[in-house]
Design a protein around this motif. Structure first.
Motif, PDB file in Angstrom:
ATOM      1  N   PHE A 245      -7.474  35.397  27.460  1.00 53.77           N
ATOM      2  CA  PHE A 245      -6.137  35.962  27.277  1.00 53.77           C
ATOM      3  C   PHE A 245      -5.603  36.336  28.653  1.00 53.77           C
ATOM      4  O   PHE A 245      -6.171  37.211  29.315  1.00 53.77           O
ATOM      5  CB  PHE A 245      -6.191  37.227  26.414  1.00 53.77           C
ATOM      6  CG  PHE A 245      -6.375  36.994  24.941  1.00 53.77           C
ATOM      7  CD1 PHE A 245      -5.364  37.335  24.046  1.00 53.77           C
ATOM      8  CD2 PHE A 245      -7.551  36.462  24.432  1.00 53.77           C
ATOM      9  CE1 PHE A 245      -5.518  37.149  22.687  1.00 53.77           C
ATOM     10  CE2 PHE A 245      -7.724  36.266  23.080  1.00 53.77           C
ATOM     11  CZ  PHE A 245      -6.693  36.599  22.195  1.00 53.77           C
ATOM     12  N   GLU A 246      -4.507  35.684  29.103  1.00 52.87           N
ATOM     13  CA  GLU A 246      -3.960  36.086  30.395  1.00 52.87           C
ATOM     14  C   GLU A 246      -3.435  37.515  30.290  1.00 52.87           C
ATOM     15  O   GLU A 246      -3.123  38.018  29.215  1.00 52.87           O
ATOM     16  CB  GLU A 246      -2.890  35.118  30.882  1.00 52.87           C
ATOM     17  CG  GLU A 246      -1.576  35.168  30.168  1.00 52.87           C
ATOM     18  CD  GLU A 246      -0.483  34.432  30.954  1.00 52.87           C
ATOM     19  OE1 GLU A 246      -0.720  34.010  32.098  1.00 52.87           O
ATOM     20  OE2 GLU A 246       0.628  34.303  30.400  1.00 52.87           O
ATOM     21  N   ALA A 247      -3.301  38.176  31.444  1.00 54.82           N
ATOM     22  CA  ALA A 247      -3.063  39.620  31.466  1.00 54.82           C
ATOM     23  C   ALA A 247      -1.922  40.104  30.571  1.00 54.82           C
ATOM     24  O   ALA A 247      -2.101  41.078  29.822  1.00 54.82           O
ATOM     25  CB  ALA A 247      -2.858  40.087  32.902  1.00 54.82           C
ATOM     26  N   LEU A 253      -4.251  42.986  23.019  1.00 50.62           N
ATOM     27  CA  LEU A 253      -5.557  43.348  22.460  1.00 50.62           C
ATOM     28  C   LEU A 253      -5.762  44.858  22.521  1.00 50.62           C
ATOM     29  O   LEU A 253      -6.292  45.456  21.580  1.00 50.62           O
ATOM     30  CB  LEU A 253      -6.674  42.636  23.226  1.00 50.62           C
ATOM     31  CG  LEU A 253      -6.763  41.118  23.043  1.00 50.62           C
ATOM     32  CD1 LEU A 253      -7.910  40.551  23.877  1.00 50.62           C
ATOM     33  CD2 LEU A 253      -6.952  40.754  21.576  1.00 50.62           C
ATOM     34  N   LEU A 254      -5.329  45.477  23.629  1.00 48.53           N
ATOM     35  CA  LEU A 254      -5.393  46.944  23.693  1.00 48.53           C
ATOM     36  C   LEU A 254      -4.477  47.562  22.647  1.00 48.53           C
ATOM     37  O   LEU A 254      -4.806  48.586  22.039  1.00 48.53           O
ATOM     38  CB  LEU A 254      -4.992  47.425  25.088  1.00 48.53           C
ATOM     39  CG  LEU A 254      -5.994  47.216  26.218  1.00 48.53           C
ATOM     40  CD1 LEU A 254      -5.482  47.873  27.492  1.00 48.53           C
ATOM     41  CD2 LEU A 254      -7.353  47.754  25.859  1.00 48.53           C
ATOM     42  N   GLY A 255      -3.324  46.927  22.425  1.00 50.32           N
ATOM     43  CA  GLY A 255      -2.418  47.416  21.388  1.00 50.32           C
ATOM     44  C   GLY A 255      -3.055  47.362  20.014  1.00 50.32           C
ATOM     45  O   GLY A 255      -2.862  48.261  19.182  1.00 50.32           O
ATOM     46  N   SER A 256      -3.833  46.315  19.753  1.00 47.93           N
ATOM     47  CA  SER A 256      -4.532  46.211  18.468  1.00 47.93           C
ATOM     48  C   SER A 256      -5.573  47.312  18.317  1.00 47.93           C
ATOM     49  O   SER A 256      -5.768  47.861  17.229  1.00 47.93           O
ATOM     50  CB  SER A 256      -5.204  44.834  18.352  1.00 47.93           C
ATOM     51  OG  SER A 256      -4.230  43.814  18.260  1.00 47.93           O
ATOM     52  N   LEU A 368     -10.080  27.722  26.409  1.00 52.07           N
ATOM     53  CA  LEU A 368      -8.634  27.830  26.341  1.00 52.07           C
ATOM     54  C   LEU A 368      -8.134  29.014  27.151  1.00 52.07           C
ATOM     55  O   LEU A 368      -8.591  30.141  26.963  1.00 52.07           O
ATOM     56  CB  LEU A 368      -8.191  28.001  24.882  1.00 52.07           C
ATOM     57  CG  LEU A 368      -6.689  28.237  24.644  1.00 52.07           C
ATOM     58  CD1 LEU A 368      -5.890  26.977  24.969  1.00 52.07           C
ATOM     59  CD2 LEU A 368      -6.432  28.680  23.208  1.00 52.07           C
ATOM     60  N   LEU A 369      -7.179  28.748  28.057  1.00 47.95           N
ATOM     61  CA  LEU A 369      -6.411  29.812  28.705  1.00 47.95           C
ATOM     62  C   LEU A 369      -5.178  30.052  27.849  1.00 47.95           C
ATOM     63  O   LEU A 369      -4.339  29.169  27.702  1.00 47.95           O
ATOM     64  CB  LEU A 369      -6.007  29.411  30.122  1.00 47.95           C
ATOM     65  CG  LEU A 369      -4.942  30.294  30.799  1.00 47.95           C
ATOM     66  CD1 LEU A 369      -5.433  31.729  30.952  1.00 47.95           C
ATOM     67  CD2 LEU A 369      -4.532  29.713  32.143  1.00 47.95           C
ATOM     68  N   LEU A 370      -5.060  31.233  27.286  1.00 46.60           N
ATOM     69  CA  LEU A 370      -3.987  31.552  26.348  1.00 46.60           C
ATOM     70  C   LEU A 370      -2.823  32.203  27.096  1.00 46.60           C
ATOM     71  O   LEU A 370      -3.002  33.210  27.779  1.00 46.60           O
ATOM     72  CB  LEU A 370      -4.531  32.506  25.288  1.00 46.60           C
ATOM     73  CG  LEU A 370      -3.683  32.779  24.054  1.00 46.60           C
ATOM     74  CD1 LEU A 370      -3.517  31.512  23.226  1.00 46.60           C
ATOM     75  CD2 LEU A 370      -4.331  33.869  23.211  1.00 46.60           C
ATOM     76  N   THR A 371      -1.622  31.601  26.982  1.00 52.04           N
ATOM     77  CA  THR A 371      -0.466  32.130  27.696  1.00 52.04           C
ATOM     78  C   THR A 371       0.703  32.495  26.785  1.00 52.04           C
ATOM     79  O   THR A 371       1.660  33.116  27.235  1.00 52.04           O
ATOM     80  CB  THR A 371       0.042  31.118  28.735  1.00 52.04           C
ATOM     81  OG1 THR A 371       0.430  29.912  28.079  1.00 52.04           O
ATOM     82  CG2 THR A 371      -1.037  30.811  29.770  1.00 52.04           C
TER      83      THR A 371
END
Length: 447
Positions: A245-247, A253-256, A368-371
Motif C-alpha cells: 500500500f503506497e503511503a 489502513l490506520l483509519g480502519s 502488487l504496488l497499490l496506488t
C-alpha cells in the motif's frame, strides 16, 4: 492569540456568545449545556486548460447547542448569532430533550478531565492570497503537468485553496476553549492519452502553513507522472500475492484500525476488535502512537469535542493493542474512561521503518504496488475487506507494468497481522501519518 482581523467576529465575541447560550440554558432549567461557536472563510480557484474554471468564496458561521434535562439530551443549531436566535435555539434543544428517552450514559464529561490552559499548537497561518495570485499559481501547477510529458493531453484542473476558521467550545462545568486554525492545499488532476487509451491521476499537498506546501510545479509534475505511468494497464491472474500500500493509501489502513477500535463500533458489537485490549493484533515491530500536540499538525488539538484534555498515548506497542478510541459517551457505554477521542483521532502515527518505497519494492520482490482503491467494501463486524483497485505489478523489486480492473480482498485481522514492513516515505495529509505498508499477502481477483 494570533491576529485574526479578517474574521467577521472577534474571538472575545465568540466567547461572549457561548456564555450567553450557557446562561440562557441555565435560566430555562437545563441541568447541563455545551455549546460550539465557529466561523470560517476561504477561497478556492480552479484553472482548467489554462482557463479560469471556478472562483469560489465561502464564509460560514454556526452555533451548535446541546442541552441536558437530567439524562435526556437535545441538540439544535443555528447560523443566526442574534440574541433572539440564540434563545430560540436553546429552547428548541430543550424541547427536543423533553421528548427523548433517558440515557444513563448521557451528560458532560467529568469536570476533572476538562482541558485547562492548553498548549499553543501553532495552528493558524493565514495565507494572504489574492484571486489573481491564486490563478497564477494554479496555472503554474497545471502547466508543469503539461510540460512533464507530451502524453498529458487534457486536464481536470489545478486548484489553489486557502481556508481559515476559529471556534469556541464551552460547557456549564466552566470549561471554555478555542483557537484559530488554517488549512491550505494545492491539487492537480490530469489525463494522459496514448492511441485509444486514457488514464487520469492526481496529486495534492496540504498544510496549515502555506510556506510548507510542495511547490505548484512539483504537484503538477507528480500528477502528470502518475497519469502517464498508468497507461497500458492490464489485469492480473487471480491469486494470492504480497501487496504494498503506497503511503497515501496506507493511511486508510490506520483509519480502519481507528474505526474498528472506536467506542461506537465496540458498544454496538459491530467490530472484530471487541475484547482485544492487551492482545496482539500486529507484528512485534509495529508501534502506533497518538501525538495530539504536534505544533502545526493537521490533526493537533488541545482538547476533544467533549472538552476533555488531549494527551500523548500509545495505541499499539510491540504489536499489542493498548487502548481503544473513546469519547465520554462511548466510554460510559463500555464502562471505561474516555481517551479524549470525541471527534476522532489526533495525529495517529505508525513508527516508520528504514526503507523508502524503492526499498520496500525490493523487499517485496514480486507482487502488487497499490496506488488506487475504489469503493468501501469493509465489514467491520468480521473484518472482511474487498475493494476495487489499481496499481503496478512488480517483478524482482522493479515495476514492470500498470495494473487495472482488479479487486483486492482479505481480512483486516490477517492484514494487520501480516504487516511485513512500514516505510519511511511518510505522506502527511490528515490525522493519520504513515509510510507505505507492505503486507505479506492478499487475494487479487483479475482474470
Amino acid at each position: 492569540m494570533p491576529e485574526t482581523a479578517a474574521f467577521s467576529h472577534a474571538f472575545p465575541v465568540l466567547q461572549q456568545l457561548a456564555e450567553d447560550v450557557l446562561k440562557h440554558a441555565r435560566n430555562k432549567g437545563a441541568t447541563a449545556c455545551e455549546v460550539d461557536v465557529s466561523e470560517g472563510f476561504g477561497q478556492s480557484v480552479t484553472v482548467r486548460c489554462d482557463e479560469v474554471e471556478t472562483i469560489e468564496f465561502n464564509r460560514d458561521k454556526g452555533i451548535g447547542i446541546t442541552v441536558y434535562a437530567g439524562q435526556r439530551k437535545g441538540y439544535a443549531s443555528t447560523s443566526d448569532f442574534s440574541a433572539q436566535a440564540l434563545r430560540d435555539t436553546v429552547e428548541a434543544a430543550l424541547n427536543i430533550a423533553r421528548f427523548t428517552a433517558e440515557d444513563d450514559c448521557a451528560g458532560l464529561a467529568d469536570a476533572a478531565l476538562m482541558a485547562k490552559e492548553g498548549p499553543d499548537l501553532d495552528l493558524y497561518h493565514p495565507w494572504a492570497l489574492s484571486v489573481d495570485e491564486s490563478i497564477e499559481l494554479a496555472r503554474r501547477c497545471e502547466q508543469a503537468a503539461f510540460d512533464a510529458s507530451p502524453l498529458i493531453d487534457n486536464s481536470e484542473g489545478a486548484t489553489i485553496s486557502t481556508q481559515q476558521a476559529h471556534f469556541v467550545s464551552a460547557n456549564s462545568l466552566g470549561f471554555m476553549g478555542g483557537y484559530p486554525t488554517s488549512r491550505h492545499y494545492i491539487s492537480a488532476s490530469v489525463i494522459a492519452g496514448e492511441r485509444d487509451q486514457m488514464q487520469r491521476d492526481d496529486w495534492y499537498t496540504t498544510h496549515r502553513d502555506a510556506a510548507r506546501l510542495e511547490s505548484p510545479e512539483s504537484v503538477g509534475r507528480i500528477a502528470a507522472e502518475r497519469a502517464v505511468a498508468r497507461l497500458g494497464g492490464r489485469k492480473l491472474r487471480t491469486g494470492e500475492y504480497p501487496v504494498l500500500f503506497e503511503a497515501p493509501l496506507a493511511a486508510g489502513l490506520l483509519g480502519s484500525l481507528v474505526h474498528a477500535a472506536s467506542g461506537g463500533a465496540l458498544y454496538r458489537k459491530a467490530s472484530f476488535l471487541i475484547d482485544h485490549l492487551g492482545k496482539k493484533i500486529m507484528p512485534d515491530f509495529v508501534r502506533i502512537v497518538e501525538r495530539p500536540h504536534i505544533p502545526c499538525g493537521l490533526a493537533s488539538a488541545a482538547f476533544d469535542s467533549d472538552g476533555v484534555a488531549t494527551r500523548d498515548s500509545d495505541v499499539v506497542v510491540d504489536g499489542v493493542l493498548q487502548r481503544y478510541f473513546l469519547s465520554t459517551y462511548t466510554a460510559r457505554k463500555l464502562g471505561m474512561q474516555t481517551t479524549a477521542n470525541a471527534g476522532g483521532s489526533h495525529n495517529l502515527i505508525i513508527e516508520p521503518g528504514e526503507l523508502d518505497r524503492d526499498g520496500l519494492l525490493a523487499r517485496m520482490g514480486r507482487g502488487l504496488l497499490l496506488t488506487e482503491m475504489l469503493g468501501h467494501g469493509v465489514n467491520y463486524v468480521n473484518g472482511d475487506y474487498s475493494r476495487g483497485a489499481a496499481g503496478f505489478w512488480v517483478e524482482n523489486g522493479k515495476i514492470v507494468h500498470p495494473v487495472e480492473e482488479i479487486t483486492i480482498a482479505g481480512n483486516l485481522r490477517d492484514m494487520f497481522a501480516g504487516i511485513v514492513a512500514v516505510g519511511r516515505d511518510v505522506q502527511v495529509r490528515g490525522s493519520k501519518q504513515t509510510g507505505s505498508i507492505l503486507l505479506d499477502r492478499m487475494t487479487i481477483a483479475g482474470e
